[in-house]
Structure formats: structure tokens, C-alpha cells
Write a protein that holds these residues in place. Structure first.
Motif, PDB file in Angstrom:
ATOM      1  N   LEU A 860       0.938  -1.594   0.347  1.00  8.37           N
ATOM      2  CA  LEU A 860      -0.133  -0.164   0.089  1.00  8.37           C
ATOM      3  C   LEU A 860       1.009   1.352   0.156  1.00  8.37           C
ATOM      4  CD1 LEU A 860      -2.971  -1.369   2.472  1.00  8.37           C
ATOM      5  CD2 LEU A 860      -2.750  -1.545  -0.197  1.00  8.37           C
ATOM      6  N   ARG A 861       0.272   2.618  -0.803  1.00  5.72           N
ATOM      7  CA  ARG A 861       1.365   3.643  -0.833  1.00  5.72           C
ATOM      8  C   ARG A 861       0.678   4.689  -0.091  1.00  5.72           C
ATOM      9  NH1 ARG A 861       5.094   3.156  -5.222  1.00  5.72           N
ATOM     10  NH2 ARG A 861       6.156   1.194  -5.091  1.00  5.72           N
ATOM     11  N   LYS A 862      -1.246   4.262  -0.780  1.00  9.20           N
ATOM     12  CA  LYS A 862      -1.663   5.969   0.216  1.00  9.20           C
ATOM     13  C   LYS A 862      -2.895   5.787   0.811  1.00  9.20           C
ATOM     14  CE  LYS A 862      -2.628   8.743  -3.850  1.00  9.20           C
ATOM     15  NZ  LYS A 862      -2.592  10.409  -4.526  1.00  9.20           N
ATOM     16  N   GLU A 913      -5.992  12.923   1.721  1.00  8.31           N
ATOM     17  CA  GLU A 913      -5.278  11.910   1.538  1.00  8.31           C
ATOM     18  C   GLU A 913      -3.658  12.134   2.683  1.00  8.31           C
ATOM     19  OE1 GLU A 913      -3.398  12.163  -2.652  1.00  8.31           O
ATOM     20  OE2 GLU A 913      -5.940  11.901  -3.453  1.00  8.31           O
ATOM     21  N   MET A 914      -3.874  10.282   2.733  1.00  9.00           N
ATOM     22  CA  MET A 914      -2.869  10.054   4.203  1.00  9.00           C
ATOM     23  C   MET A 914      -1.654   8.543   3.727  1.00  9.00           C
ATOM     24  SD  MET A 914      -5.297   9.485   7.062  1.00  9.00           S
ATOM     25  CE  MET A 914      -6.776   8.953   5.796  1.00  9.00           C
ATOM     26  N   ALA A 915      -0.495   9.177   3.751  1.00 10.58           N
ATOM     27  CA  ALA A 915       0.723   8.500   2.909  1.00 10.58           C
ATOM     28  C   ALA A 915       1.050   7.406   4.157  1.00 10.58           C
ATOM     29  CB  ALA A 915       2.063   9.227   2.910  1.00 10.58           C
ATOM     30  N   ALA A 916       0.772   5.895   3.570  1.00 14.96           N
ATOM     31  CA  ALA A 916       1.411   4.966   3.710  1.00 14.96           C
ATOM     32  C   ALA A 916       2.342   5.125   4.965  1.00 14.96           C
ATOM     33  CB  ALA A 916       0.961   3.748   3.533  1.00 14.96           C
ATOM     34  N   VAL A 917       2.936   3.897   6.185  1.00 18.89           N
ATOM     35  CA  VAL A 917       3.682   3.866   6.924  1.00 18.89           C
ATOM     36  C   VAL A 917       3.640   2.909   7.355  1.00 18.89           C
ATOM     37  CG1 VAL A 917       5.420   4.806   8.862  1.00 18.89           C
ATOM     38  CG2 VAL A 917       3.443   6.580   7.833  1.00 18.89           C
ATOM     39  N   VAL A 918       4.702   2.161   7.057  1.00 18.03           N
ATOM     40  CA  VAL A 918       4.915   0.929   6.932  1.00 18.03           C
ATOM     41  C   VAL A 918       6.270   0.649   7.605  1.00 18.03           C
ATOM     42  CG1 VAL A 918       5.547  -1.133   5.313  1.00 18.03           C
ATOM     43  CG2 VAL A 918       3.706   0.525   4.790  1.00 18.03           C
ATOM     44  N   MET A 923       6.090   5.826   2.638  1.00 21.23           N
ATOM     45  CA  MET A 923       5.877   5.634   1.756  1.00 21.23           C
ATOM     46  C   MET A 923       6.058   6.337  -0.140  1.00 21.23           C
ATOM     47  SD  MET A 923       6.108   1.729   1.898  1.00 21.23           S
ATOM     48  CE  MET A 923       5.877   1.583   0.413  1.00 21.23           C
ATOM     49  N   VAL A 924       5.721   7.370   0.362  1.00 23.55           N
ATOM     50  CA  VAL A 924       5.369   8.322  -0.490  1.00 23.55           C
ATOM     51  C   VAL A 924       5.693   9.790   0.414  1.00 23.55           C
ATOM     52  CG1 VAL A 924       2.956   9.572  -2.029  1.00 23.55           C
ATOM     53  CG2 VAL A 924       2.610   7.328  -1.725  1.00 23.55           C
ATOM     54  N   GLU A 925       5.871  10.731  -0.086  1.00 28.72           N
ATOM     55  CA  GLU A 925       5.959  12.370  -0.403  1.00 28.72           C
ATOM     56  C   GLU A 925       5.489  13.496  -0.656  1.00 28.72           C
ATOM     57  OE1 GLU A 925      10.546  12.796  -0.209  1.00 28.72           O
ATOM     58  OE2 GLU A 925      10.911  11.803   0.370  1.00 28.72           O
ATOM     59  N   LEU A 926       6.061  14.133   0.773  1.00 31.16           N
ATOM     60  CA  LEU A 926       4.657  15.162  -0.242  1.00 31.16           C
ATOM     61  C   LEU A 926       5.095  16.116  -1.266  1.00 31.16           C
ATOM     62  CD1 LEU A 926       3.326  16.631   3.411  1.00 31.16           C
ATOM     63  CD2 LEU A 926       1.951  15.807   1.062  1.00 31.16           C
TER      64      LEU A 926
END
Length: 1313
Positions: A860-862, A913-918, A923-926
Motif C-alpha cells: 500500500l502507498r496511500k 490523502e494520507m501516505a502509508a507508513v510501513v 511510502m509517499v512524500e509530499l
């Protein structure tokens, strides 16, 4: 006729030379054969009598029992029957009384009690003696006594019956202490009595009080079974009856005899159309019920005929509820003319639950309805039980200085009764009541005797006395035990209870919210739950702080006394919706235990209103910080209800093989849709079920398909959808569909059944078109369908995620708005999914955990969350969302910690929208996107319309972004470059395409777009999307939506050589020799590549994964591989040598496409090059770069076929969304100029240009429900890729109509291959 054994001589048919020798043997012994034959055998039995059967001769008996002549085993015995009538007012009767005495050997049959020692029999307080002669019964077991309800004063209070067996002068005591009367007690005219020990009778005779009544009544009740019978008269014209109804219950040991159903507990006028009447019947030891007989006497003039729907029999002491379906007339002029029918229990409707135990309750006056609740340890409690069954009993009992006894059946709370709650409803003329004490007596679990628990009270239960409370909680003070000793005497012991629970005082503060119209004038009720019990429902009567309770913004304090609850964790609060201003906004409730000084805070912030939120006026709240399992009001599990297995819907036992080993299978979701036929009588109100059957006799439990409460059944021409969870049976082989209806009228015509297994990505559609009915077709109510006869459809494979939604702990953080979630991963994205509210989710400070089925798009990314602003509380403070993949256990967290609201918070947005943290990795930057839009230099190229775009990349899409804020006031003018900035947006990584469209508004909406440039400031990279096309309804192809491919992806030249990475996993058989591989692609075949195994660098060891790379010309998509095993240096092969290969993974480096080959095979060592293993590709994973390269404009021909039924055409506007391996097309309108679209049996053709969708996976067809006739029967959709000529057919055959089928106007269709 009987079977007898006959000797038959065997004839010698052989004629040879040894005949003489055989003759000698025959003389010595003859061969005989024993044969069994059926012959008539006559045996005569003689029964001598030699006496009168006449009213005016001898003893006047018309019934005698005779023994066979010479019978020495049995003898005729004389029984002296003493009948004692009670001393209550009106206890006598003039009716005829009948008895049947049962012993170990047999019974007397029903005998009328005629001649007695008294001329006027059965008078108040009298003893009547009768003599009965019968064949010896042995030890007496029970007595059935009844009267015929004749004469004016038929009601009879029977005290007891004593029977003396004159053979050995043994006396049997049968206590009753009950009414046999239609208008008294339970309304029964018959009683079954069992004998009790003489010691209990002597105790009653010796004592001065009336405790004997309790003793004897409890023993009788405990040894008998009480059946509550509910009888449903059918909803048919003239279905009711005025005839006298009777019933006989048949058990495996005995029957009840004829039960005349005279006194209904629910209706004065019994057996009326569509009514349910309730009766109470008691019986002693008849064994498990196997059938019942019901009938009537055909009296009542023209209203004798009766349509019986069903009979339900509940036996609380057995923990069993049986359902006997009928659905037929008992009428001489209807059906088959029968007025008596035998009914059998429908096993699919049988319910098992925890059996009840019997107790005595002593309490001493009030006219109100008195109730009681018993509590054991660990908060185990009974249901609330009323002690009086009708108004007459309420007036008769609980008088001043009286001691009243009630025998009740309640759930077993264990060996210890910790407390009781007793109260009344404050109704009646004199509801006030001073209660002295309550005694509860139970039979001992072991041995004969009883235990009496005393609960002192000595206070008022009255509004006008003491503290005004009408409910009291009492704890035990003493326990008295009486036990029957071996010498036949009763032994008494009295113990004082030392460790009884203490009574605590609880201060309750109720804060009404500061919302407009938040106060209420309704009556409010509260229940507090702790780990040791609950308070029961208490009315919050008198506020200690305010005269006018529950006003807006006010705090009201109340005091509740209750036995120690332990740790308080939950409350239930409601109001009765009375008065004009009933709506109430509850802010919070605080409960303080005064004795322990512990405070418990319950954050509420909900409406209790019939007009707002979910229109509920009762709610459950948990203490702040509660981490246990939460149960809502509607989540009442039928945990005590277990459906009987191994019996099918036709009530035939299945011959199922016992499994040697029960293997616990994992639980997975199943989705079902059932289409009921269009015929008028195709519907059913029965309960449907499905059983999924796999290989090796594995199968799910019976999965019940329960409709919502507001739905009565499966209507004709309806389409119902269900979700259920059952065992994973592996590959599905068969599916059983059935229902629990067993009456002739419970017929059901099933048109189609579909079973989808999301976790396996498959859906089976069964064209059933068959009746499931007793009186239709072959009479079966269940059918088994083979998947080989079904149409198998590939659907999106889904994975089960555990989703935890954390709502912030700030004021008014909770919401009742609609919440939609989309998840984006490396392998695609999900559609928007609605998060169900389920009454109490998404409330302040809560963590709500539930399972969801999500497309397999990991990692998952976001995540995108959106609220629609509906509901009474549209704002929501979202803290975070945590998703756990239940297959891989990978946890992804998405943190927001802000408001989703139009009016609250700094962002004032309803979408986030929220970035996934694994594993602590973002996982995705602003980033910030700069979008430059160039309008072409053509006449009329500019537009006045509103324009939107969506940018797609490897991390999903940006969502819809409006091109609004620009440095230029007049945007999108001819030859103009407009710049837009989107800051604080999650980066899409490498971009693939853009979707751009406008709303065709303004005076000049047509627009000629030259290109769009998108710059990602984090990547410092600009992506160009050329267009050079019109977005106009009157120019080009008339489309106002375009998808533009990224031009940056065109530079790669794939005609040159490329490199391939090869990863080979060796199984449990390794090799020291070499291997070779050849790749076969769509564009060609590679050369042979040798994978050397040297002594320095050992390869192909057991369980190892070895990597190789080699260059080759570009082969396109890899379809297969050839794998060989060859000796080093061309050595000769001695014996058989093998190498086991588990898996081969080939990765093309330039684009990153991955091809997986599952081998799991042994490869023999061979010097020959034509001896190899060929493996086809089992899974191909296309990289983002490859997908982006394939995005070229393609024209798709879409053919829409409307069905051929009345009203099949539609006037609404149609839309289509196409989904493929390269994404989706977006919603596209299906329009044509000067043509009436979607008419009955019409085929409409459309041509839409969009970027190549890849392999088509599904389409979504919908309409806007506009026009005078919006309903639409869609037959099918055909989509043809004009570039490669591939046509994909999507079958539908369903209505898109808000009033038909399932009421949906959108359908998702999967391809038919």
C-alpha cells in the motif's frame, strides 16, 4: 402369518456310474436344507370375564381389564383413589372428572370417577374416595387427571390425590395445589402429577404455616415439563375458527392425551385470522417430542373451518424450541377435507438454548405488575420475569400481611445467587407496596431436598413513600437447606451468609449538550453495567440540581442505589419519546461510586431522536478508554441458539460419513445474489440457506441468508444480495441452496444464484430456474448444483484487511456522516468503499476495528478518505487509520490528526490523502505540482467552461483537481499558457497519464487543448502530455473528456538488446551438474543460456535461490521457458540423476516486467538437448513503466443491447466506465445525436476514444434515473478494441430500476469468455 422353518430334501439329479454307492449313503443319512417360508399360524387367546358391564349392575363400571386364561404373571389389583378438593373460594366443581394411573407395567386407561363416599362430589375442602380395578401396574409413576369443563361451576382447585394400592397397602401421594380451570392459573383442564416422598407430606401436615404448598408445588413443577405452545392461524379469508381445538403431543415414551385448548394467554377470542394464540401445557416424562396431532370438533356453525399456519412449542426446562409447519386447512369443505392433522417438527427451524431451572419465589400488597431478576456470579443473570400472568392475579396477590408463592422457570445462574432485583411498574389502583422479604427456593442438584435463600427488604416500593423508588436490589441474609435422609426424615440446616455483596450508592451526572433543541421533556431511563452485574433499567426521576430536567447545556444529578457492580464499563440510556419536545442531545454521563470514590466517564455526543441521526432513542456507551469488545444494540447474537445439523430441508436425515479427523478450516467471505422468478406465486417468506461443498467432503456450515428486518421475504422478481462467512473448502465442487419452509405454501421459484469468492477471484452463476417447494416439481425444498453447470467468471481477487479507524478525542469529534475510503498500492487502486457506521462507530475517542475485502494491490502507498457532509453531525475529527493484511501480517498506518469538515479546522476540507507508513518508512512524500495548460492557436480554441484534471502515476492518482486559481483572470484563452499550483499534495512518482475534461458550460465551451505540462518539484522533473485535440461536443468526435499519455515514456527503444535476470529456486533435490534455459517470448525465442555450476561457486543447492543474467534481443512478453539439466564437460550419465526446481522468476531489466514460472518438478540429467522441461508462465507482473509505454490512444466500439420485455427501454441518460489492466476510463456518457437510445430490443453503437485499457476486467453501466420512464432492462454490453479487433462480451440481463430487482441503477459486469 408368521415365518416358519421347513426341512426340504435335496433331490439327487446326477445319473452316473456311482449311483449305487450314493444309494448306500442316502440310506445312512439324507441331505436336508432348512428353508424359511411364510405360513399362516393360528394362535388363540382366551380372555374370561363373567361379569356385568352396566350402569345398574354390580359396580356400574363400563370398562374392565381382562387377563388371558392361565396368566400367572399378572393379577388384577384394586386401587383406592382419594381426591382432596382445596379450601380456596370457588374450589369445588360440578364437572365430570377422569383419571389415568400410570405404573411401571402399564396404565389403567382413562376412567371416569363415578361412585364416591360423598353424594355431592368435589366440594370445597372435601375428600372423595373412589375404587378402581385394573391389572397390576407395579410401582406407580404418574397420574393424569382432568375434567370435561361441563356444568356452570366447572373450575376446580385440586389440592392432592392419594392412591392406596390394596395389594400391598402402599400409599402414593400426588400433590397438585393447582387450578383446573379455563379462567384460572394457566387455563388448563388437565394435570399430570408425580408422587412425592411421604416425608414432604408429613412436613406440610406438621407445620403451622403454608410452606407445604411451596414444597409440594415445586417438586411437581420440577418433575414435569412445561410447554408453551404458540399457534398461528393463517392469513386467509375465513381462516379463523369457532370450533373447539384440541391437541395431543407425542413423545418417544408417551403422549399427553387430548389437550383442549380453551384459554389463550394472548386473545380472548381465540384462533382468529392471522393471530397467534399462546397456551401453557404441562406433561410428565413423555420423552423428546416427535410429532403432534391437532384438530377440532367441527362445531361453530359455518365458522368451523380453520387454516392452521404453524405451531411452535417452547420447553424452557429442556432448552428446546420446535417449529411444526402446517400451512393447510382443517376444514371438511377445503383441501382434502381432514379436520385432524399430524404435524412433524421442521429440524431447520429447531432452536436449542440454555435450559431454565425451576424456583419458588415467596413475596408479600400492590396491584402493579411485579417482576424479578436473579443474579449469579460473574454478572450471570436471568431474564426479567413477571410473577403474575394477568390482571386478575395482580389484584389477588400481594395483599397486606399476605405471603404469596409463585413457581417460575428461569435461566440457571449457578450455585450461588448473589443478588435479586425486584420491582413493579407502578400501575394499577394501589401500586404502592411495602415488601418485607423475598424467599427463593430451589431443588438441590444432588439428592432430594431444597435450598431456600432469604432476601430481607423491609422497605417501600412506592413513588409516594421513602425515596420514591419502585425497584429494589436485595442480597441474601440466610440460606436454609432441607434434605431427605436415608431413614426417610427431613434434615434442616440454616447458614448465615457472611460474604454477601454490599449495597453501593452511585451518583449519576447527566450533561445535556449545548445544541439547538438539545433538551428533552421525555422520560429518561438508565442502566449501568459492571463486571459483577447491572442495575437494571432505572428511571431518572428527580434531578438534585434542576427542577426542569435535561435542558440544553445543563447538568442533572441523580442517585441510584444498587448492589456493588464492581468495575463499571457500560451504560444503556434511552427515553420514551413522550411529550412535545422529545429529541435529546446527550453530551456525556459521569457515574461516581460514592463508596469507592471511583469515577467513570462516558462520552456520548449523540442525538437520541426519532428525527435525527439514525433515528434511535436508545444508545449504548462504553467508559472512556474501554478496550474490550463493544456490542451495539442491534448486535444481539443468537449465541444461545444453535441450529440442528445433519437434517436437510425435506426433514430426511442425511447419511453423512463421519470424518476421521476434523480439520479446522480458515474462514473466508462469500457473496451471494439470488434472483427470484417473476411468477406471481414465486415468492417465499421462508428462511433460505446455502452450503458450499468442496473436495474430500469438506463443506461449510449452513450459511443462512437473512433478509433485513424490514423485508418480509423473497419477493417475486426480486434480486437480493448477501454477504456471509464460512469455511474455506478449497476448490468449490457443488453448492446447495434450500429453505426451511415445509408447508405447501412455502414454495419458492429461484431463477438464478450466484456465488462469489472474493479471496479466490472467482464467481459462479447458476441458472437455476427451478422450484424449491413441497407441492411443486419433485417436491424438494433444497437442491445441489454442480459448478460444472455454472458459468465461471473471473473477478478481482481480494485480500482481507483488518481496518482500525481511530477517531480523535476532541469535543464533538464523532460523526454520523457517510465516509468513503480509497486505497492505492503499487499494483493498482480500489474503488471508493463506504465505511459502515453500524450504529456506534466513529465516535469520540474510539478505535473501531473491522474486516474489509480489498483488492490485492499491496504494498500500500496511500489512502484517500472523503466525507459527504450528510447527517446531523457532518464533521469528523480523524486521528488515524491502521490496516493489517491478514495474509502477510503487514501493517500500514495512515495518520491525519485533523478535522474533515466544511466549518472546522484549518483546512476546511471534506477530503484528505494520507501516505502509508510501513515499518516506520514513509511510502509517499509530499510535493508541489505546477501544472501549465497551453490552449492551441486555432479559431475558437479558448473555452469559458470549468476545467478539471486528474494526474495518474505510479503511486495512484491525485483525485479530481479543479483548474481554478490562476494568475490570469480569463483562463484558457486562445494561444494562452495558464499556470496552476497544487501544494501539499502527495507525489505520484513517475507519471503515466492525465484525464482532463470540462463541464460544457458558458457561452463558448468548446476547447482546443495543445498540451499540459506537470512539474513535480520533489523529483524536479517535468512531464509533458500532448493533446492537440478538441474537447467539444460539436467538434472532432464530440468528446469533452480526454486522456493524455505522457510523452516522456516514448524515448525507450525496445528493438535493441535487453538484459534478463533469472532467479531459480531449487527444491529438496539438489545437483552438482550444469543447467540451461531458453526463453520463449511473443516476439521470438532466445538462444540457449548455460548456467554453470562450479566447485568454487556452488549452485543449485537444496532450498537455495540462484541468480543469473544474460543479454538477448527483446523477446516481448515471456510466455514459456525450456529448462534442461546437463552434465559438465559432456560426461556420460550413470544411473538416474534428478534436479528438483520449485520456481523460476524472469525479470526484464529495461521495463522491469516480471514473469513467474511455477515448476515444482524433477528434471532428469541428460546430455541430449532435446530432453528438457517446458513450463508456461503462471503469473506475469507488468511494471509501471511498461504500462505507461502501452498507453496509446485507442478507439473502442461499445455496443449496448436493451432487453426484450415490456418497459425494458429507458429515457434516462446512460453512462459507462471501463476497467482494464491499465486502469479505468472514467465515467463516459453514452450519447448520440438525433437518435432515441436504449429502446426495447434495440442495439445502440458508440465509438469512444481512450488510452489503451489493456485486458478488460469489468465495466460499470449506470443511468441518472432521469426522464419519464427511467427503468432499464440491460441485456448485455459488447466492447471491441478496434486496434486489435478483440471483442469482450459483458452479460447483464438485469433491471437498472429503483423500484425493481434490488433497486440499483448501476451494474458492474464481468466478461464472459
Amino acid at each position: 402369518m408368521a415365518m416358519v422353518q421347513v426341512e426340504v430334501k435335496k433331490p439327487d439329479t446326477k445319473k452316473d456310474k456311482k449311483k449305487d454307492k450314493k444309494k448306500k449313503k442316502k440310506e445312512e443319512e439324507e441331505e436336508v436344507e432348512i428353508v424359511e417360508e411364510l405360513q399362516e399360524v393360528v394362535e388363540t387367546f382366551s380372555f374370561p370375564c363373567g361379569r356385568w358391564l352396566a350402569r345398574d349392575e354390580e359396580d356400574g363400571e363400563l370398562v374392565v381389564e381382562l387377563l388371558t386364561e392361565g396368566n400367572e404373571d399378572l393379577e388384577v389389583s384394586s386401587y383406592e383413589v382419594h381426591v382432596f378438593t382445596g379450601t380456596m373460594w370457588g374450589a369445588a366443581t360440578d364437572a365430570d372428572v377422569y383419571v389415568n394411573i400410570y405404573g411401571e407395567i402399564g396404565d389403567t386407561g382413562e376412567r371416569r370417577l363415578r361412585k364416591a363416599n360423598n353424594l355431592n362430589k368435589y366440594e370445597k375442602g372435601h375428600e372423595d374416595i373412589f375404587n378402581i380395578t385394573a391389572v397390576d401396574l407395579g410401582t406407580l409413576k404418574k397420574l393424569r387427571i382432568r375434567h370435561d369443563n361441563s356444568q356452570a361451576s366447572a373450575g376446580w382447585f385440586l389440592d392432592r390425590v392419594e392412591i392406596v394400592d390394596n395389594k400391598d397397602d402402599t400409599t402414593y401421594f400426588f400433590p397438585c395445589k393447582r387450578w383446573l380451570a379455563v379462567d384460572e392459573d394457566d387455563g388448563q383442564l388437565a394435570r399430570e402429577l408425580v408422587p412425592v416422598d411421604e416425608a414432604f407430606m408429613k412436613k406440610g401436615d406438621d407445620s403451622d404455616d403454608e410452606d407445604s404448598e411451596t414444597t409440594l408445588g415445586l417438586e411437581q413443577k420440577a418433575m414435569s415439563t412445561t410447554y408453551t405452545m404458540r399457534i398461528k392461524t393463517g392469513d386467509k379469508k375465513y381462516g379463523g375458527t369457532d370450533a373447539n381445538i384440541f391437541m395431543i403431543l407425542y413423545g418417544t415414551k408417551d403422549d399427553t392425551g387430548i389437550i383442549n385448548l380453551k384459554a389463550s394467554k394472548t386473545h380472548k377470542n381465540k384462533f382468529e385470522r392471522a393471530m397467534v394464540d399462546e397456551f401453557i401445557v404441562e406433561a410428565v416424562d413423555i420423552g423428546p417430542l416427535k410429532k403432534l396431532r391437532v384438530g377440532h370438533d367441527n362445531c361453530g356453525g359455518g365458522s368451523a373451518g380453520w387454516f392452521l399456519d404453524w405451531v411452535e412449542i417452547d420447553a424452557p426446562s429442556l432448552g428446546l424450541k420446535l417449529h411444526f409447519p402446517c400451512g393447510r386447512w382443517l376444514d371438511k369443505g377445503e383441501d382434502d377435507g381432514a379436520i385432524v392433522r399430524d404435524l412433524f417438527p421442521n429440524s431447520l427451524q429447531t432452536e436449542l438454548y440454555t435450559p431454565f431451572s425451576t424456583s419458588d419465589v415467596f413475596a408479600a400488597g400492590t396491584d402493579a405488575d411485579v417482576f424479578i431478576v436473579l443474579y449469579g456470579r460473574d454478572a450471570v443473570c436471568t431474564q426479567q420475569k413477571s410473577l403474575c400472568v394477568n390482571k386478575r392475579e395482580r389484584r389477588m396477590y400481594f395483599e397486606r400481611e399476605a405471603e404469596d408463592m409463585f413457581i417460575v422457570e428461569l435461566e440457571d445462574v449457578g450455585d450461588v445467587i448473589e443478588k435479586i432485583r425486584i420491582g413493579h411498574d407502578n400501575r394499577g389502583i394501589n401500586p404502592g407496596w411495602h415488601l418485607d422479604s423475598v424467599e427463593i427456593r430451589r431443588l438441590l442438584r444432588k439428592g432430594k431436598g431444597s435450598e431456600t435463600v432469604i432476601f430481607p427488604c423491609e422497605c417501600w416500593l412506592a413513588k409516594s413513600e421513602d425515596d420514591g423508588e419502585t425497584v429494589r436490589e436485595l442480597v441474601p441474609s440466610d440460606i436454609i437447606t432441607e434434605k431427605l435422609s436415608r431413614d426417610g426424615s427431613l434434615k434442616f440446616t440454616e447458614v448465615e451468609v457472611d460474604d454477601a455483596l454490599e449495597t453501593h450508592t452511585y451518583d449519576v451526572s447527566v450533561m445535556t449538550g449545548d445544541e439547538y433543541g438539545g433538551g428533552t421533556d421525555a422520560n429518561v431511563f438508565l442502566t449501568i453495567y459492571g463486571d459483577q452485574g447491572d442495575t437494571g433499567e432505572r428511571k431518572l426521576r428527580k434531578s438534585e440540581t434542576n427542577g426542569n430536567k435535561f435542558e440544553r447545556g445543563s447538568v442533572d444529578k441523580f442517585t441510584i442505589e444498587a448492589v456493588d457492580l464492581g468495575q463499571v464499563f457500560r451504560i444503556k440510556i434511552r427515553h420514551d419519546n413522550s411529550m412535545m419536545s422529545a429529541d435529546w442531545y446527550l453530551d456525556q454521563v459521569e457515574v461516581v461510586d460514592v463508596d469507592t470514590e471511583e469515577a467513570y466517564l462516558f462520552l456520548c455526543e449523540r442525538w437520541l431522536s426519532r428525527k435525527r441521526e439514525d433515528r434511535r432513542i436508545d444508545r449504548v456507551f462504553y467508559v472512556k478508554g474501554y478496550e474490550g469488545v463493544r456490542e451495539s444494540l442491534n448486535s444481539k447474537k443468537k449465541s444461545s441458539v444453535v441450529t440442528v445439523k445433519s437434517v436437510d430441508s425435506n426433514m430426511n436425515k442425511k447419511s453423512k460419513k463421519k470424518k476421521e479427523e476434523e480439520v479446522e478450516l480458515p474462514i473466508i467471505p462469500y457473496h451471494f445474489t439470488i434472483c427470484t422468478g417473476p411468477e406471481r406465486d414465486a415468492s417465499t417468506t421462508s428462511r433460505a440457506y446455502v452450503i458450499i461443498i468442496g473436495a474430500n467432503h469438506t463443506q461449510t456450515e449452513r450459511l443462512w441468508l437473512d433478509l433485513p428486518d424490514e423485508r418480509q421475504g423473497f419477493e417475486a422478481d426480486s434480486l437480493e444480495s448477501f454477504q456471509s462467512h464460512g469455511s474455506d473448502v478449497g476448490e468449490i465442487k457443488k453448492v446447495e441452496l434450500g429453505h426451511d419452509g415445509a408447508t405447501p405454501e412455502s414454495c419458492w421459484l429461484v431463477d438464478e444464484l450466484s456465488v462469489a469468492v472474493p479471496t479466490k477471484g472467482v464467481k459462479y452463476v447458476f441458472a437455476c430456474k427451478c422450484w424449491l417447494a413441497k407441492d411443486r416439481g419433485d417436491g424438494l425444498t433444497s437442491r445441489v448444483f454442480n459448478v460444472l453447470d455454472a458459468e465461471a467468471i473471473c473477478i478481482s481477487q481480494q485480500v482481507i484487511y483488518e481496518v482500525t479507524v481511530v477517531t480523535g478525542d476532541v469535543q464533538n469529534a464523532g460523526t454520523d456522516t457517510q465516509i468513503f475510503m480509497s486505497v492505492f498500492g503499487s499494483n493498482g487502486s480500489t474503488e471508493e468503499m463506504l465505511l459502515q457506521k453500524n450504529e456506534d462507530r466513529f465516535e469520540r475517542g474510539q478505535e473501531d476495528t473491522f474486516n474489509m475485502e480489498i483488492d490485492d494491490i499491496a504494498p500500500l502507498r496511500k489512502m484517500r478518505l472523503r466525507i459527504d457532509g450528510s447527517g446531523s453531525r457532518p464533521d469528523w475529527f480523524l486521528d488515524q487509520v491502521i490496516m493489517r493484511n491478514l495474509t502477510t501480517e503487514e501493517v500500514s498506518s495512515f495518520t491525519y490528526e485533523e478535522w474533515l469538515s466544511r466549518t472546522r479546522g484549518p483546512k476546511r476540507t471534506m477530503l484528505c490523502e494520507m501516505a502509508a507508513v510501513v515499518d516506520e518508512e514513509l511510502m509517499v512524500e509530499l510535493t508541489t505540482y505546477t501544472v501549465q495548460v497551453k490552449t492551441s492557436d486555432s479559431a475558437g480554441a479558448g473555452t469559458d467552461a470549468n476545467v478539471w484534471i486528474i494526474v495518474f502515476g505510479e503511486n495512484g492518482d491525485t483525485g479530481t483537481q479543479a483548474l481554478k486559481e490562476c494568475s490570469k483572470s480569463n483562463k484558457f484563452e486562445r494561444k494562452q499558457l495558464d499556470t496552476f499550483r497544487f501544494s501539499e499534495i502527495l507525489s505520484m512518482g513517475e507519471l503515466s497519464k492525465i484525464r482532463v475534461w470540462h463541464d460544457n458550460s458558458g457561452p463558448a465551451p468548446g476547447w482546443h487543448l495543445e498540451y499540459i505540462d506537470v512539474k513535480d518539484e520533489i523529483l524536479d522533473k517535468t512531464f509533458r502530455f500532448p493533446c492537440d485535440r478538441w474537447l467539444a461536443k460539436n467538434d472532432d468526435d464530440g468528446q469533452i473528456m480526454r486522456e493524455l499519455a505522457c510523452a516522456n515514456n516514448d524515448f525507450l527503444d525496445l528493438n535493441e538488446k535487453t538484459k534478463y535476470d533469472i532467479c531459480i529456486t531449487t527444491g529438496d533435490t539438489e545437483t552438482k551438474e550444469n543447467a540451461w534455459i531458453v526463453l520463449e517470448g511473443r516476439k521470438g525465442r532466445s538462444k540457449e543460456f548455460v548456467m554453470e555450476n562450479s566447485s568454487k561457486k556452488k549452485r543449485f543447492l537444496r532450498g537455495n535461490a540462484d541468480r543469473f543474467d544474460f543479454s538477448s534481443k527483446n523477446l516481448g512478453d515471456i510466455a514459456g521457458i525450456c529448462l534442461g539439466h546437463t552434465p559438465k564437460d559432456g560426461k556420460k550419465v550413470k544411473g538416474e540423476v534428478f534436479w528438483k526446481v520449485e520456481e523460476v522468476v524472469v525479470t526484464e531489466r529495461e521495463l522491469g516486467n516480471k514473469y513467474i514460472f511455477t515448476c515444482n518438478a524433477l528434471i532428469p540429467l541428460s546430455p541430449k538437448r532435446d530432453d528438457f522441461l517446458t513450463v508456461e508462465c503462471s503469473k506475469a507482473i507488468e511494471s509501471f513503466a511498461s504500462k505507461a509505454r502501452s498507453l496509446v490512444p485507442v478507439k473502442y466500439e461499445i455496443i449496448v443491447v436493451t432487453g426484450d420485455e415490456k418497459g425494458a427501454g429507458t429515457d434516462a441518460n446512460g453512462f459507462i466506465t471501463i476497467y482494464g489492466t491499465n486502469g479505468d476510463s472514467g465515467q463516459r456518457p453514452l450519447r448520440q445525436k438525433f437518435r432515441n437510445l436504449f429502446e426495447r430490443e434495440q442495439t445502440d453503437r458508440f465509438l469512444l476514444e481512450m488510452l489503451d485499457m489493456g485486458e478488460l476486467q469489468k465495466v460499470r453501466v449506470e443511468h441518472d434515473n432521469a426522464g419519464t420512464n427511467p427503468s432499464w432492462l440491460l441485456d448485455r454490453v459488447e466492447v471491441t478494441n478496434t486496434a486489435n479487433g478483440v471483442t469482450t462480451i459483458f452479460l447483464c440481463g438485469k433491471w437498472l430500476d429503483t423500484k425493481r430487482a434490488d433497486g440499483l441503477i448501476a451494474r458492474v459486469l464481468y466478461p464472459k469468455y
